[in-house]
Design a protein around this motif. Structure first.
Motif, PDB file in Angstrom:
ATOM      1  N   PRO A  90       1.803  -3.477  -0.583  1.00 11.87           N
ATOM      2  CA  PRO A  90       1.128  -2.514  -1.115  1.00 11.87           C
ATOM      3  C   PRO A  90       0.022  -2.909  -2.432  1.00 11.87           C
ATOM      4  O   PRO A  90       0.201  -3.912  -2.948  1.00 11.87           O
ATOM      5  CB  PRO A  90       2.205  -1.839  -1.866  1.00 11.87           C
ATOM      6  N   THR A  91      -1.008  -2.050  -2.074  1.00 12.34           N
ATOM      7  CA  THR A  91      -2.105  -2.341  -3.127  1.00 12.34           C
ATOM      8  C   THR A  91      -1.567  -1.553  -4.372  1.00 12.34           C
ATOM      9  O   THR A  91      -0.850  -0.913  -4.540  1.00 12.34           O
ATOM     10  CB  THR A  91      -3.327  -1.416  -2.707  1.00 12.34           C
ATOM     11  N   PRO A  92      -2.358  -1.934  -5.445  1.00 10.46           N
ATOM     12  CA  PRO A  92      -2.186  -1.448  -6.897  1.00 10.46           C
ATOM     13  C   PRO A  92      -2.179  -0.135  -6.634  1.00 10.46           C
ATOM     14  O   PRO A  92      -1.661   0.789  -7.540  1.00 10.46           O
ATOM     15  CB  PRO A  92      -3.373  -2.058  -7.712  1.00 10.46           C
ATOM     16  N   GLU A  93      -3.152   0.704  -5.784  1.00 14.16           N
ATOM     17  CA  GLU A  93      -3.144   2.196  -5.941  1.00 14.16           C
ATOM     18  C   GLU A  93      -1.837   2.824  -5.155  1.00 14.16           C
ATOM     19  O   GLU A  93      -1.268   3.723  -5.642  1.00 14.16           O
ATOM     20  CB  GLU A  93      -4.335   2.599  -4.842  1.00 14.16           C
ATOM     21  N   GLU A  94      -1.373   1.927  -4.194  1.00  7.66           N
ATOM     22  CA  GLU A  94      -0.229   2.607  -3.682  1.00  7.66           C
ATOM     23  C   GLU A  94       1.025   2.381  -4.593  1.00  7.66           C
ATOM     24  O   GLU A  94       1.843   3.224  -4.478  1.00  7.66           O
ATOM     25  CB  GLU A  94       0.178   1.720  -2.269  1.00  7.66           C
ATOM     26  N   LYS A  95       1.137   1.292  -5.467  1.00  2.00           N
ATOM     27  CA  LYS A  95       2.128   0.984  -6.388  1.00  2.00           C
ATOM     28  C   LYS A  95       1.947   2.482  -7.253  1.00  2.00           C
ATOM     29  O   LYS A  95       2.958   2.817  -7.674  1.00  2.00           O
ATOM     30  CB  LYS A  95       1.950  -0.273  -6.939  1.00  2.00           C
ATOM     31  N   LYS A  96       0.937   2.573  -7.890  1.00  2.37           N
ATOM     32  CA  LYS A  96       0.762   3.740  -8.737  1.00  2.37           C
ATOM     33  C   LYS A  96       1.189   4.881  -8.298  1.00  2.37           C
ATOM     34  O   LYS A  96       1.770   5.816  -8.744  1.00  2.37           O
ATOM     35  CB  LYS A  96      -0.813   3.592  -9.349  1.00  2.37           C
ATOM     36  N   GLU A  97       0.650   5.262  -6.869  1.00  2.00           N
ATOM     37  CA  GLU A  97       1.075   6.508  -6.250  1.00  2.00           C
ATOM     38  C   GLU A  97       2.737   6.554  -5.980  1.00  2.00           C
ATOM     39  O   GLU A  97       2.993   7.681  -6.271  1.00  2.00           O
ATOM     40  CB  GLU A  97       0.414   6.451  -4.895  1.00  2.00           C
ATOM     41  N   CYS A  98       3.214   5.564  -5.936  1.00  2.00           N
ATOM     42  CA  CYS A  98       4.631   5.485  -5.674  1.00  2.00           C
ATOM     43  C   CYS A  98       5.447   6.025  -7.018  1.00  2.00           C
ATOM     44  O   CYS A  98       6.194   6.763  -7.017  1.00  2.00           O
ATOM     45  CB  CYS A  98       5.267   3.991  -5.242  1.00  2.00           C
ATOM     46  N   VAL A  99       4.810   5.143  -8.075  1.00  2.00           N
ATOM     47  CA  VAL A  99       5.659   5.461  -9.529  1.00  2.00           C
ATOM     48  C   VAL A  99       5.269   7.141  -9.872  1.00  2.00           C
ATOM     49  O   VAL A  99       6.157   7.740 -10.099  1.00  2.00           O
ATOM     50  CB  VAL A  99       4.949   4.623 -10.430  1.00  2.00           C
ATOM     51  N   ASP A 100       4.088   7.549  -9.760  1.00  2.00           N
ATOM     52  CA  ASP A 100       3.659   8.841  -9.766  1.00  2.00           C
ATOM     53  C   ASP A 100       4.443   9.680  -9.074  1.00  2.00           C
ATOM     54  O   ASP A 100       5.224  10.925  -9.638  1.00  2.00           O
ATOM     55  CB  ASP A 100       2.057   8.936  -9.634  1.00  2.00           C
ATOM     56  N   THR A 101       4.485   9.386  -7.891  1.00  2.00           N
ATOM     57  CA  THR A 101       5.323  10.604  -7.031  1.00  2.00           C
ATOM     58  C   THR A 101       6.568  10.615  -7.247  1.00  2.00           C
ATOM     59  O   THR A 101       7.141  11.715  -7.433  1.00  2.00           O
ATOM     60  CB  THR A 101       5.063  10.071  -5.605  1.00  2.00           C
ATOM     61  N   VAL A 102       7.429   9.539  -7.407  1.00  2.00           N
ATOM     62  CA  VAL A 102       8.763   9.269  -7.790  1.00  2.00           C
ATOM     63  C   VAL A 102       9.076   9.867  -8.962  1.00  2.00           C
ATOM     64  O   VAL A 102       9.780  10.833  -9.264  1.00  2.00           O
ATOM     65  CB  VAL A 102       9.359   7.797  -7.535  1.00  2.00           C
ATOM     66  N   SER A 103       8.377   9.734 -10.043  1.00  2.00           N
ATOM     67  CA  SER A 103       8.379  10.354 -11.299  1.00  2.00           C
ATOM     68  C   SER A 103       8.499  11.762 -11.287  1.00  2.00           C
ATOM     69  O   SER A 103       9.136  12.603 -11.836  1.00  2.00           O
ATOM     70  CB  SER A 103       7.442   9.910 -12.417  1.00  2.00           C
TER      71      SER A 103
END
Length: 106
Positions: free
Chosen positions: A28-41
């Motif tokens: 995953p790219t840094p953007e995908e990691k951020k999207e994961c944390v934001d979405t799950v949160s």
């Protein structure tokens, strides 16, 4: 990253607020990691449970985020291993994504 809304109508009470499944790339790219944390949160704040394979990078991040938010986590890696031994092979989930509803083996 893809997020699936999983029907929890016939599941235990701890999953009745809802369950999302999270899947992502193996690198995953840094953007995908951020999207994961934001979405799950975002879903965790509303009490939704999280499902992912923690043996993948995005799944591991989803698991950590769910743990931090104190919401239930469903380990899809264990379910896959359980099913590969022929147990529970009749069960299925109705997965909903942006393409509509489809039946899928969980």
């Amino acid at each position: 990253m893809r997020v699936f809304i999983i029907d929890t109508t016939h599941m235990g009470p701890e999953l009745q607020r809802g369950l999302i499944g999270v899947v992502g790339s193996t690198s995953p790219t840094p953007e995908e990691k951020k999207e994961c944390v934001d979405t799950v949160s975002r879903y965790a704040v509303d009490g939704w449970a999280i499902a992912a394979d923690p043996d993948t990078p995005i799944g591991h991040l989803a698991a950590l985020t769910a743990e931090t938010a104190c919401v239930p986590f469903v380990n899809l890696g264990r379910i896959r291993a359980y099913r590969s031994h022929g147990v529970g092979s009749q069960a299925h989930n109705h997965l909903i994504d942006s393409g509509g509803v489809r039946d899928g083996i969980g």
